[in-house]
Design an enzyme around this catalytic site. Structure first.
Site, PDB file in Angstrom:
ATOM      1  CE1 TYR A   1     -73.984  30.605  15.197  1.00 31.38           C
ATOM      2  CE2 TYR A   1     -75.660  30.083  13.575  1.00 31.38           C
ATOM      3  CZ  TYR A   1     -75.078  30.981  14.437  1.00 31.38           C
ATOM      4  OH  TYR A   1     -75.590  32.234  14.534  1.00 31.38           O
ATOM      5  CD  GLU A   2     -69.772  29.292  11.576  1.00 30.78           C
ATOM      6  OE1 GLU A   2     -68.888  28.570  11.098  1.00 30.78           O
ATOM      7  OE2 GLU A   2     -70.707  29.755  10.904  1.00 30.78           O
TER       8      GLU A   2
END
Lengths: 598, 598
Positions: free
Chosen positions: A440-441
């Site tokens: 994620y990110e």
């Protein structure tokens, strides 16, 4: 059952001995951060992490979150009370300006504390973590009214925040997004669309949730140039600050995931929900990147956090589990077998993890210090120089510390043998939780591309040249220090490799960009090895200074630091040559097969 | 939803083109294994795997096994019917001698088939997998009566088998085990104790379960010299072969594990259960190692299986998911974005996995062929030479293919971004399942120690010298083949590294055994890199032979083989230098810290 003890002494060593934080007392907030104050804050955070957050980590994983038919979501038992303890302690606003209810202390302290809290309970800490990203975006891009309306409540933690980027058909490539925003007469927008993978999208811990949502204003250009960012509160906020009507934004489902079960990952449906533009029209990506960069540091931190708690549990197990005899003769002759920590292969694992964690902690705090300088220094040149390094360090921190964080959590699990595979000891949870940080990110492949495709060439390579110079200068300055010779020699080799690889990209990737993509992940790790090696060299120097100064209270600690530094330089640093060799093979072979041949 | 297609063409290439199986028709069972017969068997196994086993893989993980209050265990829905299809197809006895109801076909075929079935449903295939290990032990060490009593039913699969080694306080170090066996007047024993982590310990798929149990006969010596192996049937077997009384062995609990949820991992309690000694008193470890060596090959195979199914799903996703544009300009200009397979970093992942899987398949089947020669050849010298290599290859196959299998399954999951982290696409399951293979049947650190501490020095290093010579000879024989020059040059470099590391151990580990332990894992991987490189060189040769012979039907396939071989030699093989460098740093640094300093 799992254990956790916040590595306070190591944090203080980095802050005081390695970074010399007191030298920065010209920065706003730093004057208050005296060594005593730092020790008190870090000590309190350790206590909160060990006693309040950590005891809920395992149960939170087992229980998970539940979405009810009415769309409400329950978090695991005890989460709300622990969250309240966290927010009432003022931890959310530690580094937020005082005018919005924060304490205005250094961001570097926020990160030091964040390591502990995320290690103790990553899923729980994601709720305020997302809020912090949203706070950052509103601070930078929000109007004064928006700041006044949302920030104080978010900083005190009675409202939380989210980031709404991903849609079913688009993640990395935000230019494809379809969520639309229709302008209304009163200046607001009606937001409609579906967002997925929204961490903390719905839950029962705060009075309101402030969603930051990327959407396309009707008629806006296609692609990333037509994306705007909106504030969409769960409950509308009245002029007097009280909560009004429920906005039509709802959680349609929560995802069934591999880990971070204590965090609600939501499908969010926006059905003409009222939203307010934040920042300029069609400039949503800029505003989003403020959140994103902050979040990327936070995710790199998670990689360290989980590897640290996994390490501690593996070390404990290795001391307690008796099995087999030392290759060099019994070490516990009174027992039927020796503790497995006598076996070199177990120590290889523990030393490897330790070598990355300690350097990772220094790298995290060093980067956070750059962030403070970049945002707070009165000196333009200092700000720019720090911001250059921050931009370069962010993808490395995120990518390397989460790749290695996961790899090392698996390594720690392996120390437990079969006992690591059952859920009971908590090692499986750490592995399952750590896995998401690579994704994620911005998946780590994207971090690598950000580094190679964007950050390297920015401003004519100003950042990378400055960092190479800083590391080279360090080696040079210590050229005549015999005690440092081994460390700087190894560091210099690594530096030569990353410089050569950088040169190779300059010569081979301009005309053929696939050569950059083909080497990007290896380059990110090559750079990571060198930066972590630089941290080790700095730590070795600080340890030697401490020992030379007769710091007898920390004598063992400082000597162990030097041993771990040596381990890193001997065993880990040589990987730079392999990474460089791979980069130099280029893209030809990997691009040759037809897509259907895979 | 996940997909799986058995790689039949690649298996046939290895069996026919690389190994030249028809050259071995002097071995018992090989005469029947004509190319047509092989193709038919492999094709049937593919069908069974794709159509019967695979559709239950995901649901089996979601549902898991359930232990009821009466100690019975239910397997997931559909498992029993699928198991019945497998056993009725005669797959369990494919390579078992005909006199016990098997088909007596080559073990190499059994392994070829095993790759598919384990990829399709690892948890389900563990039930017959454990039976096979038990069959092997009874075949080698059982009395005639024991063979007649148990084998036919086990070979037809109406009874299953288990391996009972681990106890709560002892796993690797079996010398600590406490389960006791009290001799009875009738020659049987009463077995009492607790075993943990017993795969397929209790379930609802067979009429009886034959537990093979390590225990200590009352009064036997301490340590490993006092361990015996016993047959403990769940239901006693009467003289006419029908089932009698329930033996007091029961499942006390099933473990809550990270993965392989479809397999029941049991705590087994023995309360004066009747057992029958198999093999000689106090020689249980010998008998156990027959099971164990077979099982280790089977676990190495699982590493390949899961990495293969993970690869296939990642490749499919990469072809279908559109996101971003190629660095070298749009490849699907009619679409809003390109499929992500255009991105070099995605290809780097896919090519890396592919390069290991294809070589891993060859390595598995090459090792299985050695096993056939070792067990079936009429020639003493051939048997011994093959057995030498088998002993050396087993820990490498187990350790390297499961470490890499897991790493590459994670890599495949990464291709999915966030979609890999939710359970829906099945990638999380593959990661969770693949993880156990690094642990069971001897954690990989133990495989590395077996290789370095036992297999290297055995018979004065006869095995390792023979293998080095075989690889060296291959390079020599192809010295003048220009098309082979690149492959043999890279292989030779790797060979030099593993030879140098071996020499380093000879010079440094005799006097100081910790130096062997400190380098063991790196050595195992170094050796693995070279053996897999040897497989690639052999495959490149076979592909070139095929192309030179005008094999137009396989032209693309064979050309892709050469590209993948090149990728392996360029990107993977250089790792041997790093592994060697690490080994040569020795044990000093890692042994320096006090245990309490970790």
């Amino acid at each position: 059952m799992p254990v956790y003890k916040a590595p306070v002494n190591d944090t203080l060593f980095v802050l005081n001995d390695v970074l010399g934080l007191e030298r920065y007392n010209n920065l706003p907030g730093y004057a208050d951060a005296t060594p005593d104050m730092i020790e008190a804050i870090v000590g309190e955070a350790a206590k909160l992490s060990e006693e309040v957050l950590f005891p809920l980590n395992y149960s939170g994983d087992q229980e998970g979150c539940v979405r009810h038919d009415d769309g409400t979501v329950s978090t695991p038992k005890g989460f709300k009370a622990a969250y309240d303890a966290y927010r009432q302690g003022g931890w959310l606003g530690l580094a937020v300006p005082e005018e919005f209810g924060g304490q205005g202390l250094p961001y570097v302290l926020h990160c030091a504390v964040g390591e502990y809290t995320s290690a103790a309970n990553m899923s729980l800490m994601m709720y305020p973590g997302l809020t912090q990203g949203a706070i950052a975006a509103i601070l930078v891009h929000g109007s004064d009214e928006q700041k006044q309306t949302y920030l104080p409540k978010m900083v005190e933690g009675s409202w939380s925040g989210t980031m709404n980027l991903t849609e079913p058909h688009c993640g990395t490539d935000l230019g494809l997004l379809r969520t639309k925003a229709v302008p209304q007469a009163d200046g607001s927008y009606k937001i409609s669309g579906q967002k997925i993978f929204i961490s903390a999208g719905e839950h029962d811990m705060t009075d309101n949730i402030i969603h930051l949502v990327l959407a396309r204003i009707e008629g806006a250009p296609e692609g990333t140039k037509g994306i705007s960012l909106f504030i969409v509160p769960k409950f509308m906020v009245k002029e007097d600050g009280s909560l009004g009507a429920r906005n039509p934004v709802s959680c349609g489902a929560i995802e069934h995931k591999m880990g971070i079960h204590g965090n609600a990952t939501c499908v969010m449906n926006y059905d003409e929900a009222t939203g307010f533009l934040i920042g300029a029209e069609n400039k949503g990506l800029n505003a989003m990147f403020v959140m994103m960069n902050e979040a990327r540091l936070g995710v790199g931190l998670q990689g360290l956090s989980i590897a640290e708690i996994a390490y501690q549990n593996a070390a404990n197990y290795a001391r307690e589990r008796i099995q087999g005899r030392s290759l060099s003769g019994p070490k516990a002759p009174d027992k039927k077998a020796d503790p497995i920590i006598v076996h070199p292969d177990i120590r290889r694992s523990l030393m490897t993890i330790r070598a990355f964690n300690e350097a990772g902690r220094a790298f995290l705090l060093w980067t956070a210090l750059k962030s403070d300088i970049a945002h707070r220094s009165p000196d333009d040149k200092d700000r720019q120089a720090a911001d250059d390094i921050l931009g370069l360090a962010t993808p490395i921190l995120k990518g390397v510390m989460t790749d290695k964080g996961f790899e090392h959590t698996v390594m720690a699990q392996q120390v437990f043998g079969g006992h690591g595979y059952i859920e009971e000891h908590g090692m499986s949870q750490y592995v399952r939780d750590a896995r998401i940080a690579m994704i994620y990110e911005g998946a780590n492949g994207i971090q690598a591309l950000d580094l190679v495709g964007r950050k390297l060439a920015l401003n004519g390579g100003r950042a990378v040249m400055a960092l190479f110079k800083e590391i080279g200068d360090f080696c040079e300055e210590n050229r005549n220090d015999e005690q440092m010779a081994f460390y700087t020699k190894q560091l210099k080799k690594g530096l030569n490799d990353v410089q050569a690889a950088t040169m190779w990209f300059m010569q081979n990737a301009m005309a053929k960009p696939d050569n950059a993509g083909a080497g990007s992940t290896d380059y990110m790790h090559l750079f990571g090895l060198v930066v972590l090696g630089y941290m080790w060299a700095k730590m070795a120097k600080a340890a030697q200074t401490g020992l030379a100064g007769g710091d007898s209270a920390r004598e063992d600690y400082l000597k162990n630091k030097l041993v771990t530094a040596r381990f890193y330089m001997e065993r880990i640093m040589p990987e730079t040559a392999l990474r460089k060799a791979r980069i130099e093979t280029g893209a030809d072979t990997m691009m040759e097969l037809a897509a259907e041949a895979f």
